[in-house]
Every structure is written in C-alpha cells, then in structure tokens.
Write a protein that holds these residues in place. Structure first.
Motif, short mmCIF file in Angstrom:
data_model
loop_
_atom_site.label_atom_id
_atom_site.label_comp_id
_atom_site.label_asym_id
_atom_site.label_seq_id
_atom_site.Cartn_x
_atom_site.Cartn_y
_atom_site.Cartn_z
N GLY A 191 8.64 -29.57 60.61
CA GLY A 191 7.59 -28.79 59.52
C GLY A 191 6.40 -29.05 59.61
O GLY A 191 5.74 -28.04 59.55
N CYS A 192 5.85 -30.26 60.01
CA CYS A 192 4.51 -30.56 60.10
C CYS A 192 3.92 -30.00 61.28
O CYS A 192 2.82 -29.42 61.23
N CYS B 159 5.30 -32.51 54.20
CA CYS B 159 6.18 -33.52 54.19
C CYS B 159 6.54 -34.25 52.92
O CYS B 159 7.66 -34.26 52.70
N CYS C 75 11.53 -40.47 60.02
CA CYS C 75 11.68 -39.17 58.91
C CYS C 75 12.72 -38.36 59.24
O CYS C 75 13.56 -38.70 59.93
N ASP C 76 12.66 -37.15 58.57
CA ASP C 76 13.73 -36.31 58.63
C ASP C 76 13.52 -35.52 59.95
O ASP C 76 14.45 -34.88 60.37
N MET C 77 12.54 -35.60 60.79
CA MET C 77 12.18 -35.08 61.87
C MET C 77 12.50 -33.41 61.89
O MET C 77 12.92 -33.02 62.67
N ALA D 3 9.81 -36.04 52.09
CA ALA D 3 10.00 -37.31 52.80
C ALA D 3 9.01 -38.24 52.79
O ALA D 3 8.98 -39.55 52.89
N LEU E 187 7.34 -43.57 63.95
CA LEU E 187 7.83 -42.44 62.81
C LEU E 187 9.16 -42.49 62.62
O LEU E 187 10.18 -42.31 63.61
S1 SF4 Z 1 8.91 -33.86 61.05
FE1 SF4 Z 1 6.95 -33.92 59.89
S2 SF4 Z 1 7.27 -32.91 58.13
FE2 SF4 Z 1 9.29 -33.16 58.70
S3 SF4 Z 1 9.78 -35.12 57.88
FE3 SF4 Z 1 8.85 -35.73 59.98
S4 SF4 Z 1 6.76 -36.07 59.21
FE4 SF4 Z 1 7.39 -34.99 57.65
#
Ligand code: SF4
Ligand code: SF4
Ligand code: SF4
Ligand code: FES
Ligand code: FES
Lengths: 901, 178
Positions: A197-198, A162, A192-194, A168, A190
C-alpha cells in the motif's frame, strides 16, 4: 458525512455546485472537473495538510487555504487558478524541487508521477536554490520494497496509510526537516503486512517494488482488470504486462470490492503463474514409469478411451472427480456437468469440502439462502462486529481491512473470539482493535459459542417477540444450556462467565451486528453445528432478520462459494440444490438433454475410501492436491496407487499429479476468462491477462474436448456461453456483479426451523464433548494460514518466497523461555506419528502452550498430524496435534563447530 | 527491562496525560537518564507501555537532537556554537576539544569517557564561550579551564568549575525535572 446530509451550494472557479455538507473543497472541485494539485491529500486518508500544494483562494478569508482540509460552507466562493494561487504553488514546487534529484529517467514512477506532472505545469525552469541537494543512499526496506529517499516529498501518505488503513504502524518518519526519511525503525529489517500500500500511495517514486524495478515505463504496459485468485475476498487487480512479461500488479482507487487496497499476496504474489515448473505440455506415463510429452490429441484420446472403457466394464460409478476451488465458475460447472452427463456419476467433490461446506449447509438450513445476507458495506454501518475463529487478517486480509475501517472510522464495537493474543507489533493484529477480546483456547470454539448462547439466554437478552413466536425453540435451548455449567465452559474454552456475558451483551444490544465466522470453526469437527448455533444466537437476539445484521462465513479459496453454487460438491446440484430437489432435476434434465444420474454421491473422504477398496477405478482430479492437503495417515497415496487410471489436470506436477497416468496442463486464472464468486457472494469477471503458457488450456476446454471424444458432446464457443447456461439453470442467478444486493433471509425456512427443524440435532449441538486434553508437557501444534501465502500455490511466487520462504515454528517468548529455546534455533518435534526438526521464530501473538506452523510449508511436519473426518459433513479435520519439543542438541553441534575452528 | 525499577515513576508519568501517547517524551527522557541513550530495547518497551509500535516511538525520538540513539560517553560535552558564543571563540574551542580528545563531532573517545557535540544557544550568551557537560554548565571558557575540567572529570568524575543549570524554582521545590 451521513447519508441524510444537507446540501451546501458553493462556487468554484465560477462553477456553481451543490455537494453534501462536510465535503472537502478539493473533493467538491474534483466533482466539477477541477483537479487541484496535491501531494499529501488522498481520499483514503484523514486530511493532514502538510504539503501546502493544494492552496486555493476562498473569498472573505484573508489567506490562502488548503483545499484538502477545508470543508465546504454555504455560499463559499473558491478560486483555484488565480495568479497568487499559482504563484504559491510555484513556491511549494520550488521548495520541493530544491532537494529533488534529477532521477526521472531512471525512476519507476516516471510517467505517472504527480511531482513530474505538476512541475511541467507550474515550475519555473530555474531555481533560486543553489545549495547542494541532500543525498540518501537507496535502501532496501525488507525483501520486496525499496526506498529512494532523495525522491521523497515528505507528504506522509505512506506513513498514514500504514497506520490509518492497514493498522500496521510499520513506517517511521525518521529525523526532521529536509533530512526526514521514511524508514522502518533503527535499521531493522522491515516486518509488516507487506501489503504494498505504501508503494501504491506514494505520489512520487520514493517507495518502489523490488520485483519490478527498472523493468518498464508505465506507458509501455498493457493492463487487464481481473480478480485475484489467492483468497475468497476476490480483489480486483490490474495486471500489467510488457509484451508477455508480467511486470506488476496493482489496483486502482475505487476498483472492486477492495477499493484499490490489496494484500501481500495480491500485490507481490503474481509470479506464481510464471513459475518455470509449470506443466506446459500434456504428459502421458510410459511403461517405465516416466512421463513423456505428447500432443493434446494423443493425451485426450488416451483419457477418453480409458474413461469409456472403465465406464463400460465397471459402470459409471467406477469413476470419480475432484476439483479445486481455484477454478472459475464456468470450469466448476462444466466439470460437474461432464461428470454427471458424460461419465454419469454423482461422485464429485471439491475443495469446498475442506471447510466451506460446513458454513453453507448451516446457512441454507436456517436462513434458506447459502449466501451472506450482508456485504462489506454493512460492516461500515455496523454497531458491533463479532469475529469467531477467523484469523481474518491472514485468511481474508481485505475483509479484515473493512473490519479495521469500521472500528477505526465508524466506531463499531469489535468482539473477537480468536485463539491469539492481542499483542501489537508492526504486523497488524485485528484483536488489538477489539473492545472485548475473548482468547479462546485453540480448537475450543464449541464451548465458546455455547457460552455465548448461554449468556444470551440467561442474561435476558432474548428478544421478546422471538420468545413469543417460538417458545419451544427458546425453551429447548434454555434447557440445554442450563445443563452446561460455566465452570465446564471455562475449563474448555478458557473464557470466564463475565467476559462471555459482556461480549454477548455488546453483540445483542447493538442495533446492527455482523458476525463473521472463519476457519477455526468451519474446519472443525462439528463445524456445521457450530455455525448453526451461531445462527441460533442470531435468531435469539433478533439479528437474523434485522437489516444490516447478519452472519457471513469467510471463504478461504478464491471460489469456494462458486464451487458450492456450481454443484461441484457431493451434496448439491448447481444452485446449490439438493440432489433430490425435483425442480432442479427437471431443469437440469431439460438443459442437459439427459436425465441426471441416480447414483449416490461421494465426498472427498468417500472418494478416497472407494478408491482404496477398488470400487472406484479411476479418478479425474482437477487442480486439487489431496496428497499434500491431507495428512499421511489419510492414506491418499494408497488410494491413488490402487487406481487403474488417474488423470490430473494442473498447473504443476504436484505430489498428486506425479501419480497420474495422464496430466493435462491447465492454465492459471491470469490466462483465462470466466467468473469467481467472492466470499460475500459477488460474481466477478476474471479476464485473461496473459497468454496461456505453453500448451496449457483453460480447464473447461478439456472437459468439452473429452466430451466430444466420448460421443457426448457438450460444446461451447466461448466461456460466456457456459455462463449463460449457468444463469439458466440457477434460479435468481441474475443478481450479479459489484452492485448486487445480498439475498434476504427466507422467512418460510426460518419459521420451519424454529418450529421443528431445530429439534433434529439441538440436543447434540448444545452438549460439550470432552475434548482430548493435551498430554502432560506437550505443546499444541497448529498448522495455520500465513498472511504471506495461500495454499501451496503461492509458494511458487518468488516475491512471497522472498518474504516467507520456509516454515518456522512460531512460539511466544514466554513459551520459548520455558522450553529453553531461542529465535533461530533448531528444535525437534515429536509425537506418536513421527518427528520433525524445524527452526524457531518468536511471535508474541501465539498463545501460551501453543505453537504455530504455516500450513503452506507443512511437508516436514505433516507426519505429526492425523486425520479425523466429520461424521456428518465429511470435512477432513487434522490441523492440530500435540507434540513434545526438545532442543536439537545445539551443544553437540557447537562443540563440533568449535573443534572445526 | 529498563522501566522495571521505575514503575512508580512510569505510573506517575502516565497519570498526567489523558492520551497515553502524550507520555512518550517523558518516558524517552527517563530511558536516556537510565542508560545514557535511548536503546532499541527502551524503544520497544516504551512502545509496549503506550500501546504503539517501535517505529512510532523511534520517529519521535529521532526528531529531538537531545535524545541520543547511540551509546555515548560518560560525559557528553555539548559546546554552544550559536552566534554570541561564536563571536567570542566557540570555533577555536571546538577545534581545541577535537584535538585534545582526538575525536570528531558526534564521536566518543575510546575509553568511553567523552562524547563531543555542538548545540545551539543554551541561553548563557553573556558568559560565552560556554558548554554543557551532562547537566552542568561551564562558562567563560579558556583553554586552561577546559583542560582542567576534562582532567577533573576524568579523574574524579566531578569538577568544581561547574555552574547551573539553574531552575526556577530551585530543584527539589516541587519541580519534577525529567
Ligand atoms: S507494505 Fe507498506 S503500507 Fe503495507 S504494511 Fe508494510 S509498510 Fe505498511
Ligand atoms: S515516501 Fe512517498 S508517500 Fe512517503 S512521505 Fe515520501 S513522498 Fe510521501
Ligand atoms: S489474496 Fe485475497 S485479500 Fe489478498 S489481494 Fe488476493 S483476493 Fe485480495
Ligand atoms: S494536499 Fe493539501 S496540503 Fe497537501
Ligand atoms: S549563543 Fe551560546 S549560549 Fe547563547
């Protein structure tokens, strides 16, 4: 690890091998087929060596070493499976399992879990740890991600991904020791870019997708490699299904142009194709105005008869066609062939008209090729990268990842000309990585680009050989830019002379420099001229012909580039070749067995005008949705209602399709074969992952079927045959696939351009238009692309709707303060065009005096916008308006509410 | 705006580190000094100052038990429960405090006066059982003494039985105690 690295010889488990200096021992081992067990190591991430699973013995080093962080050395002797290495692994696993729940039977990772695999290989079945295990409740990390922290092995891969890859920094390792857990922060939802990837990078089942929880076991899934259809980046995705149910989409490390990374749309957006509103049966309008489901035979027959009749009574040019750029190359090619050969008209246009065409025309004109002369790999090598009006993180998230990597890992200097503030939050913002961020006033890229050229010319940054070889070119531009003052540039663009000059210097002096141009430029009035000016900038600084340097226009649609190359735009035959290109006319006539039509072409706005005036009696609209892609004052509904006969071919009954006389059910990109051309110009295979829903069929089949019924058969047994024909009619189309080399600048075209071609419009291109100032007290409202959506199509994807399900008005906190409004409040927007009530979201990257609204949900605000058409390229421009904002009488409402209590 | 009035201190802290991020702990400490705990607003502000995101500041803050992430009482009673103190009666002391204050570990009295926690060795092993309240030590504790300490603190905000902590060199002699 440079390209010219020296090689190092070492021995791993008795195998001698040679690898480049700087290689990690774990990678060297992998190359000779030895998999050293590991958790925290991942080739995408910097070594962290926190899990100790990858220990190996290295001769002459007294203690075991972590192979994930140790680099090879000459003569090194590594042993990865001697008893004390194995015993160390056992200890690591014993410690990890000491706190690991017996969740495998209910864990989504079961069957593809590193911990499971290594445990089978190494652990004793009995543990010495008798204590109670830690217990974390399962948590929802936002609407689509779930965490089960009992399963976490604290490898930090998610947190590092991340941070290092997405940039992000949205995940936190909360607490310490055994009670460390991965969270967002302090219980906040949360944001974030969603990107998912995590989830993808977690070696165990600690972070999972809420869209596919408990639905499957990995070994039950059937997998298909295909291409995402949500943007021009063209990521390779693995679509996984159980029977015919879509379960999950992910992407494998090393796969495609995206190297296994995806954005939110690719990862969480796969349900759009399965939406219950899909049209599954051909529909024919009844006398009472309603639709009746009919058989294919009946629907096709009806359309064939009507087209034939209209063509016979009113001529070929009484019929026009529009197609979406979400179609494959094969669909696009066959559509234009159908229109030109069977109908006999050149009145064809596609979604590339919304902006991409501006870029293509400029590139063709100046460099002789319409494709990028660079590719993603060149970003990684670039010394400077300049983004101009791209919003790249939203429109092309994977291109953005390549830019992030180039800046963070390779030290490229980033110059951004973007209308946004470089504010860091847990949603990545490319401008926070800029060396020079020039905050261009919304919509004023013309002045900004002019400034760049002026700075180059006036700060002696013009390459000597250019000045020598094309003195008139340089002199004309010099004379033109001298007429524009820095004051005027600052007034319009908001940029100071010093800032522009510094940015111009960084760009000019870089050895290799890549420019990426996006929608703010491409979708603007005079967009072709702006890209041409940026090409001039490349010529002046010598970057145009330098290898590793170049300019790319970002394609928004999954096949914008393909639409142009397939000739599905008004001005081009397949190639793209001009309609008067004799060579191309000859080839097409030979291949099609019939002369190409001689009638005039028609662009999207022209098609609509002709429909309104009655010159066009019938339209064939494939997937395009002009009613919802253009503002109310564009008169699209009037145009469509004036038609005698409207045929729509779509996945859904859109506002456009609702007006059709016949609707053909098309199938989605997940349900068919073909190819997409991504923004870089790579032609990539789209493969059928699921069965077509209901009676829906791939678009090309319908064109072919109609042609047969209209006595002009163009038939193919399979989609590959169309592709073969495409290769036959487009010279040089053989350079395909992920390994293709980008085309070179055509020297003849450049020479022609700098000696005479530029003169045609250089004076207009280098003048500042007086831009309409915002009325006093008004806010500039802009319809913007959201990271979480793509067009209107993605609003059918349930995962994406969970993340962003409605349009809200984004303003920054300062602006909100000034207007006296707060997050979540309802406000009223108004101007001459109409009014709308929307709710407010605070977003600190929105510039002052500006508000953003996601275009995917523009329905309520569309009345506020009005259409302008580029006089030259006919690109419809309408995504900016000036509005006044007033609080939607919250006081009255609260009084009401209070009295109810 | 917690750091607004401490701009000079913040600048001084930032000037000490070549890498901005390194200033995180002093800033967290400053925030706790100011508000008694590290609030979400403080985390946001620190993230802004250091060009980080809130999760990055938050995760660091959660690593340190001495940073409170929830509001605490006016007086933070921290009883040492390490071996030496345990041998001379730390456990009964904690029990007594629980009963007397009517709260459990990690909790705060209703009047927001006292928060009770246990901590590891505070380096006063020779004078156990002992506790630290805010910045002051109280040593060789007995029930009577503790009763008086709580009473004094509640009534006057101070107690003469306090000792230390002793910094070498003394406070005010060039040591920045943040
Ligand atoms: S989905 Fe996971 S890796 Fe992607 S931006 Fe959000 S927290 Fe970070
Ligand atoms: S959640 Fe997964 S990736 Fe993240 S630290 Fe835990 S085990 Fe590693
Ligand atoms: S929308 Fe674009 S960036 Fe996202 S996964 Fe699809 S192709 Fe890749
Ligand atoms: S993989 Fe090497 S320490 Fe984790
Ligand atoms: S054991 Fe209590 S102060 Fe050291």
């Amino acid at each position: 690890m440079s390209n010219t690295s020296t090689m190092v010889t070492l021995t791993i488990d008795g195998i001698r091998t040679e690898v480049p200096e700087g290689t990690l021992v774990i990678e060297a081992a992998r190359q000779v087929g030895i998999m050293v067990p590991h958790f925290c190591y991942h080739p995408k991430l910097e070594p962290d060596a926190n899990c100790r699973m990858c220990l190996v013995e290295i001769e002459k080093i007294p203690k075991l070493q972590t192979s994930c962080s140790t680099r090879v050395a000459e003569g090194m002797v590594v042993r990865s499976s001697v008893p004390h290495v194995e015993s160390a692994r056992k200890s690591v696993l014993e410690l990890l399992l000491g706190n690991h729940p017996l969740d495998c039977p209910v864990c989504d990772q079961g069957g593809r879990c590193d911990l499971q695999d290594f445990s089978h290989e190494y652990t004793p079945t009995v543990s010495r740890f008798k204590e109670l295990k830690r217990v974390f409740p399962k948590q929802y990390l936002g609407p689509v991600i779930e965490t089960q922290m009992n399963r976490c092995v604290s490898c930090m891969r998610c947190v590092r991904y991340c941070d290092e890859v997405m940039d992000a920094q949205a995940l936190a390792a909360e607490g310490r020791g055994t009670i460390t857990q991965i969270t967002h922060w302090a219980g906040n939802e949360l944001e974030c870019d969603m990107c998912g990837g995590c989830i993808q990078i977690c070696p165990v089942g600690a972070i999972t997708s809420r869209l596919s929880m408990y639905d499957y076991r990995p070994w039950m899934l059937k997998r298909t490699e295909t291409i995402c259809s949500y943007c021009g980046d063209g990521c390779q995705i693995t679509v996984q299904r159980k029977d015919d149910q879509l379960i999950e989409v992910n992407s494998a490390l090393g796969a495609g142009r995206n190297n296994g990374d995806l954005c939110v749309r690719g990862y969480f957006g796969y349900h759009a194709a399965e939406h219950p509103d899909r049209v599954q049966q051909p529909l024919v309008r009844q006398a009472d105005g309603s639709f009746a489901e009919v058989t294919w035979e009946e629907a096709l027959d009806r359309v064939a008869r009507q087209f034939t009749r209209i063509k016979a009574t009113h001529g070929s040019d009484a019929i026009g066609g529009l197609i979406t750029t979400r179609c494959t190359n094969e669909d696009l090619y066959l559509f234009q062939k159908f229109m030109r050969v069977v109908i006999g008209t050149n009145q064809i246009d596609s979604g590339a008209r919304y902006g991409h065409i501006n870029g293509v025309r400029a590139l063709r004109r100046v460099q002789g090729t319409h494709r990028w002369t660079i590719r993603y790999e060149d970003l990684a090598q670039a010394d400077a990268i300049m983004l101009v009006g791209t919003n790249v993180n939203e429109s092309n998230p994977i291109t953005a990842l390549h830019v992030k990597q180039a800046v963070k890992r390779k030290g490229a200097q980033l110059v951004t000309l973007e209308s946004l503030l470089p504010v860091r939050s847990t949603v990545s913002n490319i401008t926070t990585l800029s060396k020079h961020h020039l905050e261009v006033k919304s919509g004023q890229f013309s002045a900004a680009i002019l400034g760049l050229v002026k700075a180059v010319v006036e700060s002696n940054l013009v390459q000597e050989d250019v000045a020598r070889e094309a003195p008139e070119f340089v002199q004309t531009i010099r004379t033109n830019v001298a007429k524009v003052s820095w004051d005027a540039i600052r007034e319009q663009s908001g940029l100071s002379q010093t800032d522009v000059e510094t940015a111009a210097r960084t760009y000019s002096q870089a050895e290799r420099a890549v420019v990426l141009v996006g929608r703010e430029v491409l979708r603007s009035l005079g967009g072709e001229g702006l890209v041409t000016n940026l090409m001039d900038l490349q010529i002046l600084t010598g970057h145009l012909r330098r290898s590793g340097s170049g300019l790319g226009c970002l394609a928004e649609g999954s096949n914008d580039q393909g639409a142009v190359e397939m000739g599905a735009v008004a001005e081009y035959f397949p190639g793209p070749a001009g309609l008067h290109d004799e060579e191309s006319q000859k080839t097409l006539t030979r291949t099609w067995g019939q002369a190409v039509p001689a009638g005039a072409p028609a662009t999207l706005p022209e098609v609509l005008t002709r429909a309104r005036t009655g010159d066009i009696k019938s339209l064939f609209i494939v997937g395009d949705n002009p009613v919802e892609s253009l503002p109310g004052d564009a008169g699209v509904t009037e145009a469509l209602d004036a038609l005698e006969f409207l045929v729509c071919q779509d996945l859904f009954l859109t506002e456009t399709a609702k007006r059709a006389h016949v609707v053909f059910p098309a199938c989605s990109a997940m349900e068919k074969d073909g190819t997409f051309t991504n923004t870089e110009g790579h032609v990539q295979s789209v493969r059928q992952a699921t069965e077509p829903l209901g009676e829906s069929r791939p678009d090309w089949e319908m064109f072919s079927a109609l042609s047969v019924l209209m006595d002009h058969p163009i038939e193919y047994n399979e989609v590959k045959e169309i592709f073969k024909e495409i290769r036959g009619v487009i010279p040089g189309y053989g350079l395909l696939g992920p390994a293709s080399t980008p085309p070179k600048v055509d020297e003849k075209t450049v020479a022609q351009y700098v000696t005479s071609g530029f003169k045609e419009d250089v004076d207009q291109r280098y003048t500042l238009d007086a831009s309409p100032a915002a009325p006093e007290g008004a806010l500039t409202l802009r319809l913007v692309q959201s990271l979480y959506h793509s067009g209107k199509y993605s609003t059918r994807a349930k995962g994406l709707m969970e993340i962003e399900g409605e349009g809200r008005l984004h303003v920054n906190a300062r602006e909100a303060g000034r207007l006296g409004i707060e997050e979540g409040q309802t406000v009223r927007l108004a101007n001459d065009g109409g009014q709308a009530t929307v709710s407010v979201k605070l977003n600190d990257r929105v510039p002052d005096a500006v508000a953003w609204f996601p275009e995917h949900f523009d329905e309520p605000v569309r009345a506020l916008f009005s259409l302008k058409v580029d006089p030259h390229t006919h690109v419809p421009v309408w995504k900016t308006a000036h509005v006044t904002v007033t609080k939607w009488s919250s006081t009255n409402r609260s009084i009401e509410e209070r009295s109810r209590v | 705006m917690i750091f607004h009035k401490h701009q000079a201190t913040v600048n001084d802290i930032l000037s000490r580190y070549p890498v901005k991020r390194s200033a995180m702990l002093p800033l967290l400490n400053l925030a706790q000094k100011e508000e008694g705990y590290v609030s979400q607003a403080a985390i946001r502000e620190i993230a802004g100052i250091l060009d980080l995101t809130p999760p990055q500041v938050f995760e660091t803050a959660t690593f340190y038990t001495m940073l409170n992430l929830k509001p605490i009482g006016k007086f933070h009673v921290q009883v040492c429960r390490s071996l030496m103190c345990a041998l001379v009666g730390a456990d009964p002391l904690v029990d007594w405090l629980r009963k007397h204050l009517g709260i459990g570990l990690g909790q705060t009295t209703e009047d927001k006066m006292f928060t009770l926690s246990t901590v590891e060795c505070l380096g006063s092993c020779g004078t156990g059982p002992m506790m630290q309240i805010n910045d002051d030590y109280y040593e060789r504790l007995t029930e009577d003494k503790v009763g008086r300490i709580l009473k004094d603190l509640r009534e006057t905000g101070d107690c003469s039985l306090k000792s230390g902590p002793f910094l070498v060199p003394e406070r005010g002699e060039g040591v920045v105690s943040l």
